[in-house]
Design a protein around this motif. Structure first.
Motif, PDB file in Angstrom:
ATOM      1  N   GLY A  79     -33.374 -26.813   1.866  1.00  9.10           N
ATOM      2  CA  GLY A  79     -33.876 -25.479   1.554  1.00  9.10           C
ATOM      3  C   GLY A  79     -33.991 -24.564   2.758  1.00  9.10           C
ATOM      4  N   GLU A  80     -33.142 -24.786   3.769  1.00 12.59           N
ATOM      5  CA  GLU A  80     -33.178 -23.927   4.956  1.00 12.59           C
ATOM      6  C   GLU A  80     -32.668 -22.528   4.609  1.00 12.59           C
ATOM      7  OE1 GLU A  80     -31.024 -26.029   7.987  1.00 12.59           O
ATOM      8  OE2 GLU A  80     -32.496 -27.653   8.042  1.00 12.59           O
ATOM      9  N   SER A  81     -32.994 -21.584   5.446  1.00 14.09           N
ATOM     10  CA  SER A  81     -32.634 -20.190   5.222  1.00 14.09           C
ATOM     11  C   SER A  81     -31.134 -20.020   4.984  1.00 14.09           C
ATOM     12  CB  SER A  81     -33.051 -19.357   6.441  1.00 14.09           C
ATOM     13  OG  SER A  81     -32.517 -18.056   6.338  1.00 14.09           O
ATOM     14  N   HIS A  82     -30.792 -19.178   4.031  1.00 12.29           N
ATOM     15  CA  HIS A  82     -29.394 -18.852   3.768  1.00 12.29           C
ATOM     16  C   HIS A  82     -29.210 -17.334   3.685  1.00 12.29           C
ATOM     17  CE1 HIS A  82     -31.302 -19.380  -0.187  1.00 12.29           C
ATOM     18  NE2 HIS A  82     -30.493 -18.432  -0.597  1.00 12.29           N
ATOM     19  N   ASP A  83     -29.893 -16.642   4.597  1.00 11.17           N
ATOM     20  CA  ASP A  83     -29.762 -15.183   4.600  1.00 11.17           C
ATOM     21  C   ASP A  83     -28.379 -14.760   5.076  1.00 11.17           C
ATOM     22  OD1 ASP A  83     -29.814 -14.584   7.551  1.00 11.17           O
ATOM     23  OD2 ASP A  83     -31.809 -15.479   7.384  1.00 11.17           O
ATOM     24  N   ILE A  84     -28.024 -13.535   4.804  1.00  3.37           N
ATOM     25  CA  ILE A  84     -26.674 -13.033   5.035  1.00  3.37           C
ATOM     26  C   ILE A  84     -26.260 -13.103   6.505  1.00  3.37           C
ATOM     27  CG2 ILE A  84     -27.330 -10.597   5.245  1.00  3.37           C
ATOM     28  CD1 ILE A  84     -24.186 -11.939   3.490  1.00  3.37           C
ATOM     29  N   MET A  85     -27.144 -12.823   7.424  1.00  2.54           N
ATOM     30  CA  MET A  85     -26.784 -12.860   8.846  1.00  2.54           C
ATOM     31  C   MET A  85     -26.451 -14.288   9.295  1.00  2.54           C
ATOM     32  SD  MET A  85     -26.468  -9.852   9.793  1.00  2.54           S
ATOM     33  CE  MET A  85     -26.110 -10.190  11.489  1.00  2.54           C
ATOM     34  N   ARG A  86     -27.178 -15.241   8.775  1.00  3.72           N
ATOM     35  CA  ARG A  86     -26.895 -16.638   9.114  1.00  3.72           C
ATOM     36  C   ARG A  86     -25.514 -17.037   8.590  1.00  3.72           C
ATOM     37  NH1 ARG A  86     -30.387 -22.089   7.842  1.00  3.72           N
ATOM     38  NH2 ARG A  86     -29.420 -23.291   9.489  1.00  3.72           N
ATOM     39  N   ILE A  87     -25.213 -16.631   7.377  1.00  2.00           N
ATOM     40  CA  ILE A  87     -23.908 -16.941   6.787  1.00  2.00           C
ATOM     41  C   ILE A  87     -22.790 -16.226   7.544  1.00  2.00           C
ATOM     42  CG2 ILE A  87     -22.489 -16.655   4.709  1.00  2.00           C
ATOM     43  CD1 ILE A  87     -25.149 -17.232   3.134  1.00  2.00           C
ATOM     44  N   LEU A  88     -23.014 -14.999   7.942  1.00  7.44           N
ATOM     45  CA  LEU A  88     -22.005 -14.283   8.734  1.00  7.44           C
ATOM     46  C   LEU A  88     -21.749 -14.979  10.070  1.00  7.44           C
ATOM     47  CD1 LEU A  88     -22.907 -10.536   8.058  1.00  7.44           C
ATOM     48  CD2 LEU A  88     -20.872 -11.778   7.295  1.00  7.44           C
ATOM     49  N   CYS A  89     -22.790 -15.457  10.697  1.00  8.42           N
ATOM     50  CA  CYS A  89     -22.622 -16.185  11.962  1.00  8.42           C
ATOM     51  C   CYS A  89     -21.835 -17.470  11.752  1.00  8.42           C
ATOM     52  CB  CYS A  89     -23.982 -16.480  12.591  1.00  8.42           C
ATOM     53  SG  CYS A  89     -24.796 -15.005  13.234  1.00  8.42           S
ATOM     54  N   LEU A  90     -22.084 -18.168  10.659  1.00  8.67           N
ATOM     55  CA  LEU A  90     -21.309 -19.371  10.355  1.00  8.67           C
ATOM     56  C   LEU A  90     -19.839 -19.020  10.122  1.00  8.67           C
ATOM     57  CD1 LEU A  90     -23.789 -21.306   8.039  1.00  8.67           C
ATOM     58  CD2 LEU A  90     -23.165 -21.854  10.403  1.00  8.67           C
ATOM     59  N   LEU A  91     -19.586 -17.889   9.481  1.00  9.41           N
ATOM     60  CA  LEU A  91     -18.199 -17.452   9.274  1.00  9.41           C
ATOM     61  C   LEU A  91     -17.504 -17.150  10.597  1.00  9.41           C
ATOM     62  CD1 LEU A  91     -18.561 -15.244   6.067  1.00  9.41           C
ATOM     63  CD2 LEU A  91     -17.434 -17.474   6.266  1.00  9.41           C
ATOM     64  N   LEU A  92     -18.255 -16.646  11.566  1.00 14.80           N
ATOM     65  CA  LEU A  92     -17.677 -16.427  12.891  1.00 14.80           C
ATOM     66  C   LEU A  92     -17.260 -17.753  13.535  1.00 14.80           C
ATOM     67  CD1 LEU A  92     -20.045 -13.659  14.317  1.00 14.80           C
ATOM     68  CD2 LEU A  92     -17.610 -13.424  13.763  1.00 14.80           C
ATOM     69  N   ILE A  93     -18.076 -18.770  13.356  1.00 12.13           N
ATOM     70  CA  ILE A  93     -17.737 -20.089  13.893  1.00 12.13           C
ATOM     71  C   ILE A  93     -16.472 -20.616  13.217  1.00 12.13           C
ATOM     72  CG2 ILE A  93     -18.482 -22.507  14.102  1.00 12.13           C
ATOM     73  CD1 ILE A  93     -21.388 -21.394  14.287  1.00 12.13           C
ATOM     74  N   VAL A  94     -16.398 -20.478  11.892  1.00  8.33           N
ATOM     75  CA  VAL A  94     -15.212 -20.921  11.156  1.00  8.33           C
ATOM     76  C   VAL A  94     -13.975 -20.173  11.646  1.00  8.33           C
ATOM     77  CG1 VAL A  94     -14.093 -20.991   8.882  1.00  8.33           C
ATOM     78  CG2 VAL A  94     -16.494 -21.678   9.128  1.00  8.33           C
ATOM     79  N   THR A  95     -14.115 -18.869  11.880  1.00  4.97           N
ATOM     80  CA  THR A  95     -13.000 -18.081  12.401  1.00  4.97           C
ATOM     81  C   THR A  95     -12.531 -18.627  13.747  1.00  4.97           C
ATOM     82  OG1 THR A  95     -13.827 -16.124  11.257  1.00  4.97           O
ATOM     83  CG2 THR A  95     -12.275 -15.741  13.057  1.00  4.97           C
ATOM     84  N   GLY A  96     -13.461 -18.983  14.598  1.00  9.84           N
ATOM     85  CA  GLY A  96     -13.114 -19.564  15.891  1.00  9.84           C
ATOM     86  C   GLY A  96     -12.406 -20.898  15.753  1.00  9.84           C
ATOM     87  N   ILE A  97     -12.858 -21.735  14.823  1.00  4.93           N
ATOM     88  CA  ILE A  97     -12.225 -23.032  14.594  1.00  4.93           C
ATOM     89  C   ILE A  97     -10.783 -22.837  14.125  1.00  4.93           C
ATOM     90  CG2 ILE A  97     -12.239 -25.107  13.138  1.00  4.93           C
ATOM     91  CD1 ILE A  97     -15.331 -24.823  13.086  1.00  4.93           C
ATOM     92  N   VAL A  98     -10.602 -21.942  13.161  1.00  2.00           N
ATOM     93  CA  VAL A  98      -9.251 -21.667  12.658  1.00  2.00           C
ATOM     94  C   VAL A  98      -8.378 -21.118  13.778  1.00  2.00           C
ATOM     95  CG1 VAL A  98      -7.904 -20.234  11.067  1.00  2.00           C
ATOM     96  CG2 VAL A  98      -9.988 -21.385  10.267  1.00  2.00           C
ATOM     97  N   GLY A  99      -8.927 -20.228  14.589  1.00  2.25           N
ATOM     98  CA  GLY A  99      -8.179 -19.670  15.714  1.00  2.25           C
ATOM     99  C   GLY A  99      -7.742 -20.737  16.698  1.00  2.25           C
ATOM    100  N   LEU A 100      -8.613 -21.686  16.977  1.00  2.00           N
ATOM    101  CA  LEU A 100      -8.253 -22.780  17.891  1.00  2.00           C
ATOM    102  C   LEU A 100      -7.107 -23.616  17.322  1.00  2.00           C
ATOM    103  CD1 LEU A 100     -11.763 -23.891  19.136  1.00  2.00           C
ATOM    104  CD2 LEU A 100      -9.942 -22.879  20.517  1.00  2.00           C
TER     105      LEU A 100
END
Length: 106
Positions: A79-100
């Motif tokens: 039940g940890e926070s799932h606010d929009i900014m947290r999800i956007l930050c996770l999407l940035l990490i995913v973008t970096g992984i795909v880029g690598l």
């Protein structure tokens, strides 16, 4: 095949990180044993992937998969926070992984 090993290593990383929560400071036997097994599998798969994938890329992808996976599992299981900014930050990490992956020579 190295990329498959690396993805599996990241999945096992998620498993052992979540396992640490369930092991409750190593006081619960079954979760503790499963956590150690997941750790060993994760490290073995990572080291195998690093035979052909550059170390910086492999490590960044491995930790990225673990970070995103554990954050998502934390939201679902604990039940940890799932606010929009947290999800956007996770999407940035995913973008970096795909880029690598896209820009990797391996």
């Amino acid at each position: 095949m190295a990329w498959i090993y690396l993805i599996l290593a990241g999945i096992f990383e998620c498993g052992w990180a979540i396992g640490l929560k369930y092991a409750d400071g190593w006081t619960k036997v079954v979760p503790s044993v499963l956590t150690v097994i997941a750790m060993a599998a994760s490290f073995w798969l990572l080291s195998t992937a690093m035979k052909t994938i550059p170390v910086g890329t492999a490590y960044a992808v491995w930790t990225g998969i673990g970070t995103v996976g554990v954050a998502i599992l934390g939201m679902i299981l604990f039940g940890e926070s799932h606010d929009i900014m947290r999800i956007l930050c996770l999407l940035l990490i995913v973008t970096g992984i795909v880029g690598l992956k896209v820009f990797s020579q391996a």
